[in-house]
Design a protein around this motif. Structure first.
Motif, short mmCIF file in Angstrom:
data_model
loop_
_atom_site.label_atom_id
_atom_site.label_comp_id
_atom_site.label_asym_id
_atom_site.label_seq_id
_atom_site.Cartn_x
_atom_site.Cartn_y
_atom_site.Cartn_z
N PRO A 114 0.81 -1.22 0.00
CA PRO A 114 0.00 0.00 0.00
C PRO A 114 0.84 1.27 0.00
O PRO A 114 0.31 2.36 -0.14
CB PRO A 114 -0.82 -0.11 1.28
CG PRO A 114 -0.04 -0.98 2.19
CD PRO A 114 0.73 -1.93 1.28
N GLY A 135 -8.97 1.19 7.85
CA GLY A 135 -9.83 1.13 6.67
C GLY A 135 -10.49 -0.23 6.63
O GLY A 135 -9.82 -1.24 6.45
N ARG A 177 -0.28 4.23 1.97
CA ARG A 177 -1.60 4.80 1.65
C ARG A 177 -2.67 3.74 1.78
O ARG A 177 -2.46 2.58 1.47
CB ARG A 177 -1.62 5.35 0.23
CG ARG A 177 -0.66 6.49 -0.02
CD ARG A 177 -0.90 7.04 -1.42
NE ARG A 177 -0.24 8.26 -1.70
CZ ARG A 177 -0.59 9.46 -1.25
NH1 ARG A 177 -1.61 9.56 -0.42
NH2 ARG A 177 0.06 10.54 -1.59
N MET A 178 -3.83 4.16 2.22
CA MET A 178 -4.97 3.25 2.35
C MET A 178 -5.48 2.90 0.95
O MET A 178 -5.83 3.79 0.17
CB MET A 178 -6.07 3.95 3.16
CG MET A 178 -7.21 3.05 3.54
SD MET A 178 -6.76 1.78 4.74
CE MET A 178 -6.33 2.77 6.16
N PRO A 179 -5.52 1.61 0.61
CA PRO A 179 -6.09 1.23 -0.69
C PRO A 179 -7.56 1.65 -0.78
O PRO A 179 -8.30 1.55 0.20
CB PRO A 179 -5.96 -0.30 -0.71
CG PRO A 179 -4.93 -0.62 0.31
CD PRO A 179 -5.03 0.44 1.36
N LYS A 180 -7.97 2.16 -1.93
CA LYS A 180 -9.37 2.59 -2.10
C LYS A 180 -10.31 1.40 -2.08
O LYS A 180 -11.39 1.47 -1.51
CB LYS A 180 -9.52 3.38 -3.40
CG LYS A 180 -8.84 4.73 -3.36
CD LYS A 180 -9.18 5.53 -4.60
CE LYS A 180 -8.40 6.80 -4.74
NZ LYS A 180 -8.39 7.70 -3.66
N THR A 181 -9.92 0.32 -2.74
CA THR A 181 -10.72 -0.90 -2.77
C THR A 181 -10.02 -1.93 -1.90
O THR A 181 -8.84 -2.22 -2.11
CB THR A 181 -10.84 -1.44 -4.22
OG1 THR A 181 -11.40 -0.41 -5.03
CG2 THR A 181 -11.72 -2.67 -4.26
N ARG A 182 -10.76 -2.47 -0.89
CA ARG A 182 -10.13 -3.36 0.09
C ARG A 182 -10.98 -4.61 0.32
O ARG A 182 -12.13 -4.50 0.73
CB ARG A 182 -9.95 -2.63 1.42
CG ARG A 182 -9.10 -1.37 1.32
CD ARG A 182 -9.02 -0.64 2.64
NE ARG A 182 -10.30 -0.11 3.09
CZ ARG A 182 -10.79 1.08 2.74
NH1 ARG A 182 -10.13 1.85 1.92
NH2 ARG A 182 -11.96 1.48 3.21
N ASN A 194 -14.16 -3.09 2.05
CA ASN A 194 -15.29 -2.40 1.41
C ASN A 194 -15.74 -3.07 0.11
O ASN A 194 -16.44 -2.46 -0.69
CB ASN A 194 -14.96 -0.93 1.18
CG ASN A 194 -13.76 -0.69 0.29
OD1 ASN A 194 -13.25 -1.63 -0.35
ND2 ASN A 194 -13.29 0.53 0.25
N THR A 195 -15.30 -4.30 -0.11
CA THR A 195 -15.76 -5.01 -1.32
C THR A 195 -16.55 -6.23 -0.94
O THR A 195 -16.50 -6.69 0.17
CB THR A 195 -14.58 -5.44 -2.20
OG1 THR A 195 -13.72 -6.30 -1.46
CG2 THR A 195 -13.84 -4.24 -2.74
#
Length: 151
Positions: A124, A147, A127-132, A150-151
Motif C-alpha cells: 500500500p 480502513g 496509503r490506504m487502498p481505495k478498494t479493500r 469495502n468489497t
C-alpha cells in the motif's frame, strides 16, 4: 454442544480463523515483544497458555513473551466478545528470514479471514487502498488509520 471458549475443542483452532496480522518490520525480538504485550493488554486476553490440548484450568500459565512463543509455537488465551461470550484466541509469530519482516511494530496491520502474509507494508506504500477485500491498519504521522474491507 461445543463451547467457543474450550481449548480442547479442535474446531476452535482449525478450519480457518479470523485474524489481525501485524507486520512488525524487522527481525527484532524487542519490537515483537512490545507488540505482543500491547495487543494482549488491549484485547484484554484472559490468561496466557502454551497448550491447546488442556483447558486453562488444567495447566499453568506461561509468560506472555517472545521466548514463550518460540517454545510453544502458539500462545492461547480467552477474550470476551462484544456479545459478552468468551472465545479462545491465539497468537503466533511468523518469523521471516534475515531480510524479511516478522508478522505478529509495526508497519502494517491487516484484518480478515486468514490474512497473515497476504500483503506487506510496501504494497500500500503507506496509503490506504481505495478498494479493500480486507481491513487495513496503517500508522501515519503518529496516528493509526483504519480502513474496513469495502468489497
Amino acid at each position: 454442544m461445543t463451547s467457543p471458549a474450550a481449548f480442547r475443542d479442535r474446531t476452535n483452532w482449525s478450519e480457518g480463523y479470523y485474524e489481525l496480522a501485524i507486520e512488525v518490520g524487522s527481525n527484532d525480538d524487542a519490537r515483537i515483544q512490545a507488540v505482543l504485550s500491547a495487543l494482549w493488554s488491549a484485547a484484554d486476553v484472559h490468561g496466557c497458555f502454551g497448550r491447546r490440548d488442556r483447558e486453562p484450568e488444567e495447566q499453568d500459565p506461561v509468560p506472555c513473551t517472545v521466548d514463550s512463543l518460540a517454545e510453544f509455537g502458539h500462545l492461547g488465551g480467552r477474550v470476551r466478545l462484544p456479545t459478552g461470550h468468551l472465545t479462545v484466541c491465539g497468537c503466533v509469530a511468523i518469523r521471516g528470514g534475515d531480510e524479511s519482516s516478522d508478522w505478529p511494530s509495526f508497519s502494517l496491520g491487516v484484518i480478515g479471514f486468514e490474512v497473515s502474509g497476504c500483503t506487506d507494508a510496501s504494497a500500500p506504500a503507506g496509503r490506504m487502498p481505495k478498494t479493500r477485500d480486507i481491513g487495513y491498519l496503517l500508522p501515519r504521522g503518529g496516528v493509526l488509520h483504519y480502513g474496513a474491507a469495502n468489497t
